[in-house]
Design an enzyme around this catalytic site. Sequence first.
Site, PDB file in Angstrom:
ATOM      1  CG  LEU A 240      -1.919   1.165   1.326  1.00 25.27           C
ATOM      2  CD1 LEU A 240      -2.894   1.149   0.146  1.00 25.27           C
ATOM      3  CD2 LEU A 240      -2.671   1.111   2.650  1.00 25.27           C
ATOM      4  CG  ASP A 241      -0.674   4.764  -0.092  1.00 23.81           C
ATOM      5  OD1 ASP A 241      -1.165   4.828  -1.231  1.00 23.81           O
ATOM      6  OD2 ASP A 241      -1.334   4.991   0.942  1.00 23.81           O
ATOM      7  CB  ALA A 242       5.130   0.973  -0.708  1.00 21.33           C
TER       8      ALA A 242
END
Length: 297
Positions: A240-242
């Site tokens: 997530l969001d990486a």
Amino acid sequence: MTPVSNTQHKRENRENRARMLISCPDRPGIVAAVSRFLYEHGANIVQSDQYTMDPSGGMFFIRIEFDMDRLAERLPELEAKFAETAAAFDMTWKMYRADARKRLAIFVSREDHCLLELLWHWQAGDLDADIAMVISNHPHMRELTESFGIPYYHVPVTPETKKEAEAKQLELMRSKVDAVVLARYMQIVSPEVISHYPNRIINIHHSFLPAFVGGNPYRQAYERGVKLIGATAHFVTEELDAGPIIEQDVQRVSHRDNVEDLKRIGRHIERIVLARAVKWYTEDRIIVHGNKTVVFG
């Protein structure tokens, strides 16, 4: 005489133009080999940008634009013949026709600022893509989207129906969409969807992560007295969001700015950063390497 739009004129001028993106281990002779290959096949290089991570054992990246007569007819044969050169240098590569506009699906929830920015760029002819559809888990943006002549699909999502909703989204996009833009779509995209569009889902979020995770990030930032706020556009991965970052921007703020000020400034940065990232993607300016990107300006 029928007037020709700027977008149509640009497309006609590029019917014989192609782009090539290459990444490979750095070594002498790469540029010479590619240039010689294109010259021998009657192509004319009109732009070339390159970058090396380390001349001694690093990775090398290059983006080339070239013109070739009867490109659409000759491109498949050109790609087949280039495979031999590519193998000699262990290249990862792709050729794109410049006039083959990418088809986008835009996902949105309740906030309209990022969607509007993309629609405005598209309407002005500054976004070299076709917006195939807008998909939302809320009905609020239907009138706005359809006023641009773009199909709008409302697909409600709940924890209980998430799997079925994503199956419907994938079916709507099947054979119609090349890439997905999450324009403040407030749902986590599952690995199933990501697997259909690897490095082809672009997301935008506030740059407070990971310091200000969870709800009300601007309230958290205000309470901490931040001096910079920003936004990040990145490719979506299962973490997530990486995913690989495409573009970022920031703006200074001060103790005089309240929570609403931070939200307003943040929305402005989000829309600009996302529009840049999508534009660069549609112009084949991005190479993904591991969890990083090389973006040719």
